[in-house]
Design an enzyme around this catalytic site. Sequence first.
Site, PDB file in Angstrom:
ATOM      1  N   HIS A 252       0.847  -1.189   0.000  1.00 41.86           N
ATOM      2  CA  HIS A 252       0.000   0.000   0.000  1.00 41.86           C
ATOM      3  C   HIS A 252       0.879   1.233   0.000  1.00 41.86           C
ATOM      4  O   HIS A 252       1.930   1.255   0.637  1.00 41.86           O
ATOM      5  CB  HIS A 252      -0.921   0.020   1.231  1.00 41.86           C
ATOM      6  CG  HIS A 252      -2.078   0.949   1.059  1.00 41.86           C
ATOM      7  ND1 HIS A 252      -1.999   2.279   1.377  1.00 41.86           N
ATOM      8  CD2 HIS A 252      -3.312   0.737   0.554  1.00 41.86           C
ATOM      9  CE1 HIS A 252      -3.161   2.851   1.090  1.00 41.86           C
ATOM     10  NE2 HIS A 252      -3.975   1.947   0.585  1.00 41.86           N
ATOM     11  N   GLU A 307      -8.018  -5.094  -0.250  1.00 39.14           N
ATOM     12  CA  GLU A 307      -8.539  -5.885  -1.360  1.00 39.14           C
ATOM     13  C   GLU A 307      -8.445  -7.392  -1.127  1.00 39.14           C
ATOM     14  O   GLU A 307      -9.204  -8.153  -1.709  1.00 39.14           O
ATOM     15  CB  GLU A 307      -7.809  -5.527  -2.670  1.00 39.14           C
ATOM     16  CG  GLU A 307      -7.769  -4.065  -3.000  1.00 39.14           C
ATOM     17  CD  GLU A 307      -9.136  -3.422  -3.068  1.00 39.14           C
ATOM     18  OE1 GLU A 307     -10.148  -4.152  -2.999  1.00 39.14           O
ATOM     19  OE2 GLU A 307      -9.201  -2.190  -3.152  1.00 39.14           O
TER      20      GLU A 307
HETATM   21  C1  LIG Z   1      -0.668  -0.603  -3.987  1.00 33.94           C
HETATM   22  C2  LIG Z   1       0.659  -0.360  -4.706  1.00 33.94           C
HETATM   23  C3  LIG Z   1       0.339   0.167  -6.130  1.00 33.94           C
HETATM   24  C4  LIG Z   1       1.453   0.703  -3.943  1.00 33.94           C
HETATM   25  O1  LIG Z   1       2.603   0.903  -4.670  1.00 33.94           O
HETATM   26  P1  LIG Z   1       3.748   1.975  -4.304  1.00 33.94           P
HETATM   27  O2  LIG Z   1       3.399   2.731  -3.095  1.00 33.94           O
HETATM   28  O3  LIG Z   1       4.014   2.762  -5.530  1.00 33.94           O
HETATM   29  O4  LIG Z   1       4.957   1.095  -3.935  1.00 33.94           O
HETATM   30  P2  LIG Z   1       6.169   0.803  -4.904  1.00 33.94           P
HETATM   31  O5  LIG Z   1       5.659   0.453  -6.259  1.00 33.94           O
HETATM   32  O6  LIG Z   1       7.136   1.936  -4.800  1.00 33.94           O
HETATM   33  O7  LIG Z   1       6.740  -0.480  -4.237  1.00 33.94           O
HETATM   34  C5  LIG Z   1       7.814  -0.475  -3.310  1.00 33.94           C
HETATM   35  C6  LIG Z   1       8.565  -1.781  -3.477  1.00 33.94           C
HETATM   36  O8  LIG Z   1       7.706  -2.845  -3.028  1.00 33.94           O
HETATM   37  C7  LIG Z   1       7.421  -3.722  -4.105  1.00 33.94           C
HETATM   38  N1  LIG Z   1       6.010  -4.066  -4.059  1.00 33.94           N
HETATM   39  C8  LIG Z   1       4.981  -3.246  -3.704  1.00 33.94           C
HETATM   40  N2  LIG Z   1       3.825  -3.911  -3.755  1.00 33.94           N
HETATM   41  C9  LIG Z   1       4.130  -5.169  -4.145  1.00 33.94           C
HETATM   42  C10 LIG Z   1       3.347  -6.318  -4.372  1.00 33.94           C
HETATM   43  N3  LIG Z   1       2.025  -6.309  -4.211  1.00 33.94           N
HETATM   44  N4  LIG Z   1       3.955  -7.435  -4.782  1.00 33.94           N
HETATM   45  C11 LIG Z   1       5.299  -7.466  -4.948  1.00 33.94           C
HETATM   46  N5  LIG Z   1       6.097  -6.414  -4.721  1.00 33.94           N
HETATM   47  C12 LIG Z   1       5.516  -5.276  -4.333  1.00 33.94           C
HETATM   48  C13 LIG Z   1       7.772  -2.999  -5.381  1.00 33.94           C
HETATM   49  O9  LIG Z   1       8.155  -3.887  -6.395  1.00 33.94           O
HETATM   50  C14 LIG Z   1       8.905  -2.112  -4.938  1.00 33.94           C
HETATM   51  O10 LIG Z   1      10.073  -2.864  -4.923  1.00 33.94           O
HETATM   52  P3  LIG Z   1      11.502  -2.158  -5.276  1.00 33.94           P
HETATM   53  O11 LIG Z   1      11.772  -1.213  -4.131  1.00 33.94           O
HETATM   54  O12 LIG Z   1      12.457  -3.293  -5.340  1.00 33.94           O
HETATM   55  O13 LIG Z   1      11.319  -1.443  -6.577  1.00 33.94           O
HETATM   56  C15 LIG Z   1       1.481  -1.655  -4.777  1.00 33.94           C
HETATM   57  O14 LIG Z   1       1.755  -2.118  -3.478  1.00 33.94           O
HETATM   58  C16 LIG Z   1       0.802  -2.720  -5.609  1.00 33.94           C
HETATM   59  O15 LIG Z   1       0.944  -2.736  -6.841  1.00 33.94           O
HETATM   60  N6  LIG Z   1       0.067  -3.688  -4.948  1.00 33.94           N
HETATM   61  C17 LIG Z   1      -0.641  -4.718  -5.675  1.00 33.94           C
HETATM   62  C18 LIG Z   1      -1.974  -4.203  -6.207  1.00 33.94           C
HETATM   63  C19 LIG Z   1      -2.996  -4.003  -5.097  1.00 33.94           C
HETATM   64  O16 LIG Z   1      -3.196  -4.865  -4.255  1.00 33.94           O
HETATM   65  N7  LIG Z   1      -3.670  -2.840  -5.157  1.00 33.94           N
HETATM   66  C20 LIG Z   1      -4.702  -2.475  -4.213  1.00 33.94           C
HETATM   67  C21 LIG Z   1      -4.290  -1.292  -3.390  1.00 33.94           C
HETATM   68  S1  LIG Z   1      -5.454  -0.936  -2.107  1.00 33.94           S
END
Ligand SMILES: CC(C)(COP(=O)(O)OP(=O)(O)OC[C@H]1O[C@@H](n2cnc3c(N)ncnc32)[C@H](O)[C@@H]1OP(=O)(O)O)[C@@H](O)C(=O)NCCC(=O)NCCS
Length: 365
Positions: A252, A307
């Site tokens: 998140h 979710e």
């Molecule tokens: C929700 C979300 C978009 C937040 O993303 P964010 O704040 O931009 O976090 P980042 O993309 O910067 O991720 C930070 C690190 O954690 C990793 N990461 C984050 N969520 C992850 C996940 N669900 N699975 C695997 N790795 C994940 C990223 O690959 C990144 O790794 P890195 O530092 O090696 O590049 C992300 O966690 C995600 O895509 N989750 C899956 C989709 C989901 O469940 N969405 C519903 C949200 S309520």
Amino acid sequence: MFQKGLKDVVAVHTKIADVIGEKGELQYRGVQVGQLVTQYSFEQILYLLLNGQRPNQEQLQEVQSALLQNRTLPQHVQAIIDALPSEVSLMDAMRTGISAFCDRDFVRKTSNEQAIQLIAALPVIVARHYRNQQGLELIEPDANLNHTANYLWMLTGVSPTEVHVEALETYLKLTMEHGLNASTFAGRVTISTESDLTAAITSAIGTMKGPLHGGAPAGVIDLLNEIGSPENIQPVIEEKMRRGERIMGFGHRVYKTEDPRSVILRDKCLSMSGRDAWLDLATTAEKEIIRLLDKHKPGRKLYTNVEYYAAAIMRSIDMPTELFTPTFSVARIVGWAAHAIEQQQDNTIFRPQSVYVGAFSEKSC
Ligand SMILES: CC(C)(COP(=O)(O)OP(=O)(O)OC[C@H]1O[C@@H](n2cnc3c(N)ncnc32)[C@H](O)[C@@H]1OP(=O)(O)O)[C@@H](O)C(=O)NCCC(=O)NCCS
């Protein structure tokens, strides 16, 4: 200063909700969600989010009757929904239906009345297009049912059980509002141009559709189906991590500990009768996936988000997968509307800067 994805950038001051990421807390208008779930109805929270205070009896009745009155879609909106081919997704039908509401009233300043009109209409649009897609007879709204129960009734044509209404309402209450998430931000950007509420909600629905935001719970069902049984958790997740895939239902932008909504939904799922092998797999997989994420992405603090157990709740009430994101929107439209109104009250158009990093052409002489 450049912040990809506007990470950690504060773009608004809001009185609507507080998402306290490090503590894993969420409050609407200063009330903890745990308290809202047990002590407020959906309609009471709606009033609280739009007006900043809990309604008295008279105010509550006004909201309830405004919702009832707006359950019948205008003729032209009905005709537009009925004209859509069944291949048009529910999210696209919602966007189309809401944008068709725009008339002279909507182009004037946004009001709570307009907000309630669209909040009441959204589940009716979903149910209408869903039943059209399935080739099923349309169901008239039932004036004896509250907002949540009427949604289930109009989708299925079957009187919903109390257990199903309560499970769905718990989910709706927990997802009505969540600060400056991507869809709410999209709505605020749209209304900041002095556009109208139908345009703001249409932008928000388009943003909600993406798998990284509202599309995640359907991805959770796919994930757990792919895992199938506990011995496959590790190999399936390791393979996804190797391919650089995201694990749906985890991580998140704001929460760096357990998502409080996920905790409440997990307890709800576990307390419901009819606990089954699928739910057992979901709870076992949750622990193992958090462990594996910590191993592969140390220090990123990746936990279950709302979710993950939203998918479990939806499954427990037999909600088809294609209705997951539309149902999330049926809840979140309340937050979108509250934010649009707040943005209008103290507006500055959103216009961030970009830094050009593309090719330069030769200077012409
Ligand atoms: C929700 C979300 C978009 C937040 O993303 P964010 O704040 O931009 O976090 P980042 O993309 O910067 O991720 C930070 C690190 O954690 C990793 N990461 C984050 N969520 C992850 C996940 N669900 N699975 C695997 N790795 C994940 C990223 O690959 C990144 O790794 P890195 O530092 O090696 O590049 C992300 O966690 C995600 O895509 N989750 C899956 C989709 C989901 O469940 N969405 C519903 C949200 S309520």
